[in-house]
Enzyme design. Sequence first.
Site, PDB file in Angstrom:
ATOM      1  N   THR A  20      62.305  19.489 -89.713  1.00  0.00           N
ATOM      2  CA  THR A  20      61.365  18.964 -88.730  1.00  0.00           C
ATOM      3  C   THR A  20      60.905  17.559 -89.061  1.00  0.00           C
ATOM      4  OG1 THR A  20      60.612  21.181 -88.227  1.00  0.00           O
ATOM      5  CG2 THR A  20      59.118  19.403 -87.657  1.00  0.00           C
ATOM      6  N   THR A  75      61.064  23.250 -93.401  1.00  0.00           N
ATOM      7  CA  THR A  75      60.017  24.086 -94.006  1.00  0.00           C
ATOM      8  C   THR A  75      60.378  25.561 -93.997  1.00  0.00           C
ATOM      9  OG1 THR A  75      58.906  24.234 -91.856  1.00  0.00           O
ATOM     10  CG2 THR A  75      58.163  22.494 -93.379  1.00  0.00           C
ATOM     11  N   ASP A  76      61.311  25.967 -93.122  1.00  0.00           N
ATOM     12  CA  ASP A  76      61.586  27.403 -92.993  1.00  0.00           C
ATOM     13  C   ASP A  76      62.125  28.039 -94.268  1.00  0.00           C
ATOM     14  OD1 ASP A  76      62.625  27.403 -89.477  1.00  0.00           O
ATOM     15  OD2 ASP A  76      60.659  27.344 -90.453  1.00  0.00           O
ATOM     16  N   SER A 126      66.754  24.006 -91.594  1.00  0.00           N
ATOM     17  CA  SER A 126      66.885  24.735 -92.868  1.00  0.00           C
ATOM     18  C   SER A 126      67.049  26.240 -92.666  1.00  0.00           C
ATOM     19  CB  SER A 126      65.697  24.453 -93.784  1.00  0.00           C
ATOM     20  OG  SER A 126      64.560  25.193 -93.408  1.00  0.00           O
TER      21      SER A 126
HETATM   22  N1  DAS Z   1      63.096  23.271 -88.170  1.00  0.00           N
HETATM   23  C1  DAS Z   1      62.693  24.158 -89.233  1.00  0.00           C
HETATM   24  C2  DAS Z   1      63.471  23.889 -90.500  1.00  0.00           C
HETATM   25  O1  DAS Z   1      64.327  23.007 -90.505  1.00  0.00           O
HETATM   26  C3  DAS Z   1      61.235  24.048 -89.496  1.00  0.00           C
HETATM   27  C4  DAS Z   1      60.826  22.787 -90.183  1.00  0.00           C
HETATM   28  O2  DAS Z   1      61.619  21.995 -90.654  1.00  0.00           O
HETATM   29  O3  DAS Z   1      59.639  22.612 -90.251  1.00  0.00           O
HETATM   30  O4  DAS Z   1      63.193  24.605 -91.457  1.00  0.00           O
END
Ligand code: DAS
Length: 333
Positions: free
Chosen positions: A17, A97-98, A64
């Site tokens: 993100t 973040t995932d 991710s």
């Molecule tokens: N899009 C998701 C990821 O790539 C969430 C993020 O990045 O915040 O994990």
Amino acid sequence: MVASALPHIVVLALGGTIAGSAASATDATGYRAATTGVDDLLARVPDAARLARLTGEQFANMDSSDLTDEVLLALARRVSAIAAEPGVDGVVITHGTDTMEESAYFLNLVLTTSVPVVLTGAMRPATALSADGPMNLHAAVAVAAAASSSRQGVLVVMNDEIHSGRDVTKTSSTRVGAFGSPYGPLGVVVAGRPLYYRSVARPHTTATEFDIAAIDALPRAGIVFAHSGIDESLATVIGAAGWDIIVHAGFGNGTVANRVIAPLEAARAGGAVVVRATRTGSGHVSAAGASGDLVNGWISVDDQSPQRARILACLALTVTRDHDAIQRIFDTY
Ligand code: DAS
């Protein structure tokens, strides 16, 4: 400070993100991840050049949630090589973040370096009003460039907090303050300065028994999430999948519904390692819990979440398949 005297920080970008974009500045959820590259991310944080001499590298550009164990292994090898380069003082990894918590936990256990390695990301895309990515990246560079960050293990910097890769987890689907640790952060970043208040008690990085150079591939592992009314067929299907490791995210103190014990025991008889964790989100799981590991020969986690238990069990099986040795690993790290 003269530029040549600044610490040299390598920024490795994986997408997520922080590199995402949405059609509207007020849309922080309907975005596409990984739409821009590391040079653009660094261009959005010009002040970071006052903290360190920065080198950007685009390792991948993905959401991710699509990360695989193969990519995770390749990332660990790349970071290990960068950290070993003369003149590199720290590494920042911009990551979705995932699955950031799994990557941070894995790197914390396999990187045999004392060079600071810091993961960061964003809960809002780069195009968002009050995007959190640039400040997170600035803070991550500040942490990676600080001598006080050496020997703290792999770190996650989000929302001005410095978390250990051992403990941190994503606790909210959308909140900017989504990352937390059950025992709290190690410290905070204030005006570009890392302030530490504690360190991690468990071994990591230079004290780990795992070395990424010795790991060719990870075993196949998955998680069964317990729920009221769980059907034994779920465990039967999982057992038939031929996984090397089955982590059971159980009720409360890692409890397993009686009707699920037999299919998991069948999987264990077939060679799978069964690990009892808890779905509660925190806490120690007692070995002699209601499900009687000591009878079943199952592994019980210390306080590792189901997703961290999967990572640790995979690493354990790269060095042993002995029950007591695997249990020691869970009780140690
Ligand atoms: N899009 C998701 C990821 O790539 C969430 C993020 O990045 O915040 O994990």
